[in-house]
Design an enzyme around this catalytic site. Structure first.
Site, PDB file in Angstrom:
ATOM      1  N   ASP A  27      -5.699   2.074 -25.863  1.00  0.00           N
ATOM      2  CA  ASP A  27      -6.067   1.910 -24.457  1.00  0.00           C
ATOM      3  C   ASP A  27      -6.593   3.197 -23.850  1.00  0.00           C
ATOM      4  OD1 ASP A  27      -3.541  -0.389 -23.195  1.00  0.00           O
ATOM      5  OD2 ASP A  27      -5.615  -0.649 -23.807  1.00  0.00           O
TER       6      ASP A  27
ATOM      7  N   GLU B 126       1.749  -7.742   7.849  1.00  0.00           N
ATOM      8  CA  GLU B 126       1.904  -6.280   7.741  1.00  0.00           C
ATOM      9  C   GLU B 126       3.010  -5.925   6.756  1.00  0.00           C
ATOM     10  OE1 GLU B 126      -1.206  -5.893   9.728  1.00  0.00           O
ATOM     11  OE2 GLU B 126      -0.125  -4.033   9.389  1.00  0.00           O
TER      12      GLU B 126
ATOM     13  N   PRO C 265       0.832  -1.218   0.000  1.00  0.00           N
ATOM     14  CA  PRO C 265       0.000   0.000   0.000  1.00  0.00           C
ATOM     15  C   PRO C 265       0.861   1.261   0.000  1.00  0.00           C
ATOM     16  CG  PRO C 265      -0.607  -1.492   1.812  1.00  0.00           C
ATOM     17  CD  PRO C 265       0.653  -2.008   1.214  1.00  0.00           C
TER      18      PRO C 265
ATOM     19  N   ARG D  34      -0.660  -8.069 -21.480  1.00  0.00           N
ATOM     20  CA  ARG D  34      -1.493  -7.714 -22.628  1.00  0.00           C
ATOM     21  C   ARG D  34      -0.782  -6.771 -23.589  1.00  0.00           C
ATOM     22  NH1 ARG D  34      -4.013  -2.800 -22.347  1.00  0.00           N
ATOM     23  NH2 ARG D  34      -5.770  -3.410 -23.666  1.00  0.00           N
TER      24      ARG D  34
HETATM   25  C1  LIG Z   1       2.776  -3.083   3.970  1.00  0.00           C
HETATM   26  O1  LIG Z   1       1.837  -2.390   4.783  1.00  0.00           O
HETATM   27  C2  LIG Z   1       0.646  -2.973   5.009  1.00  0.00           C
HETATM   28  C3  LIG Z   1      -0.232  -2.347   5.840  1.00  0.00           C
HETATM   29  C4  LIG Z   1      -1.455  -2.904   6.082  1.00  0.00           C
HETATM   30  C5  LIG Z   1      -1.798  -4.118   5.497  1.00  0.00           C
HETATM   31  C6  LIG Z   1      -0.926  -4.755   4.650  1.00  0.00           C
HETATM   32  C7  LIG Z   1      -1.327  -6.045   4.003  1.00  0.00           C
HETATM   33  N1  LIG Z   1      -0.368  -6.420   2.983  1.00  0.00           N
HETATM   34  C8  LIG Z   1       0.644  -7.302   3.188  1.00  0.00           C
HETATM   35  C9  LIG Z   1       1.352  -7.420   2.007  1.00  0.00           C
HETATM   36  C10 LIG Z   1       0.721  -6.593   1.050  1.00  0.00           C
HETATM   37  C11 LIG Z   1       1.000  -6.283  -0.292  1.00  0.00           C
HETATM   38  C12 LIG Z   1       0.229  -5.364  -0.956  1.00  0.00           C
HETATM   39  C13 LIG Z   1      -0.845  -4.744  -0.302  1.00  0.00           C
HETATM   40  C14 LIG Z   1      -1.630  -3.714  -0.996  1.00  0.00           C
HETATM   41  C15 LIG Z   1      -1.306  -3.077  -2.166  1.00  0.00           C
HETATM   42  C16 LIG Z   1      -2.321  -2.133  -2.381  1.00  0.00           C
HETATM   43  N2  LIG Z   1      -2.437  -1.243  -3.441  1.00  0.00           N
HETATM   44  N3  LIG Z   1      -3.172  -2.232  -1.375  1.00  0.00           N
HETATM   45  N4  LIG Z   1      -2.756  -3.191  -0.511  1.00  0.00           N
HETATM   46  C17 LIG Z   1      -1.147  -5.057   1.026  1.00  0.00           C
HETATM   47  C18 LIG Z   1      -0.349  -5.979   1.693  1.00  0.00           C
HETATM   48  C19 LIG Z   1       0.301  -4.208   4.400  1.00  0.00           C
END
Ligand SMILES: COc1cccc(Cn2ccc3ccc(-c4cc(N)[nH]n4)cc32)c1
Length: 245
Positions: free
Chosen positions: A175, A118, A91, A160
């Site tokens: 696109d 996490e 995220p 793609r």
């Molecule tokens: C790392 O920080 C985090 C904080 C809270 C929860 C999580 C859960 N989590 C674990 C691995 C992971 C990989 C990607 C994502 C992700 C990507 C997007 N765009 N949204 N969520 C979420 C992931 C991770």
């Protein structure tokens, strides 16, 4: 293109072998290898996570396991050969865009690290970055439970674009976002459906008028839904007719 994915849920990546991507794999356009991270654990519990330093909720993925996994999956990069790009969904990553999809489509090899809990101990990313390009990438401003869904999205967007994958390459050339605008509305038969008729211009055969109508609808939709994209367009991108809208 060679794609490697490391995950504790290999089954999550099964959709990569369906439909269009499955056919691209069968045609040898793409190779996909999915690796179970637990392969690189050495304890009876196959532990891949541990409590976070500094406290806080949840668990963090252990660096030792990831380090061994990436060493094994990436392997020894022959001298003179470019190392693969490591993509780590998170995220907290750089927003994934169509432009990045095009960048990734130019790579010969991509390796994806799917975190859970996490996330992955930061030292894994920092260590990997000393021997290959590493991108921490977000697919949107919402929080998933792990990286696998993000990998499915990124691989589909990249694959793609590869020659031979799409039946009609024009689709990728036209696109959404390719001209910086959102796609406008699309219609097919029947001419009228539940009392709603297809816009007359689309049945007129007047290709100039059709192109103008489509551009106007794309501009309207982009202004309404993504004014940020409109603001990001270079001044030369909008012609006089666009501005008159
Ligand atoms: C790392 O920080 C985090 C904080 C809270 C929860 C999580 C859960 N989590 C674990 C691995 C992971 C990989 C990607 C994502 C992700 C990507 C997007 N765009 N949204 N969520 C979420 C992931 C991770």
């Amino acid at each position: 293109m060679r794609i490697d994915v490391v995950t504790i849920f290999p089954g999550y990546l099964a959709p990569l072998r369906e439909a269009l991507l499955g056919r691209a794999i069968d045609a040898g356009l793409i190779s996909v290898a999915v690796h179970d991270l637990r392969t690189w654990t050495h304890d009876v519990h196959q532990a891949v996570d541990d409590a976070p330093y500094g406290g806080g909720p949840g668990m963090v993925m252990r660096p030792q396991v990831w380090g061994e996994a990436l060493d094994a999956v990436v392997g020894d990069v022959p001298s003179g050969e470019a190392p693969p790009r490591l993509i780590v969904p998170t995220p907290a990553g750089r927003p994934f865009t169509q432009a990045m999809a095009h960048e990734y489509a130019a790579e010969s090899r991509l390796v994806f690290a799917c975190g859970r809990y996490e996330g992955i101990d930061q030292r894994v990313i920092d260590d990997a970055a000393t021997w290959m390009p590493v991108d921490e990438v977000s697919i949107g401003d919402y929080v998933l439970v792990g990286g696998e869904v993000a990998v499915l999205a990124i691989v589909e967007a990249v694959a793609r674009l590869l020659p031979g994958v799409l039946g009609n390459p024009a689709s990728a050339e036209q696109d959404s976002f390719s001209d910086g605008l959102l796609e406008g509305p699309a219609y097919t038969r029947p001419e009228t459906w539940r009392g709603r008729a297809v816009p007359d211009v689309l049945r007129s055969g007047n290709h100039g008028a059709i192109a103008r109508w489509r551009r106007d609808r794309a501009l309207e939709r982009t202004a309404a839904r993504r004014p940020d994209l409109l603001a990001a367009l270079p001044p030369t991108a909008l012609d006089r007719a666009d501005r008159a809208l």
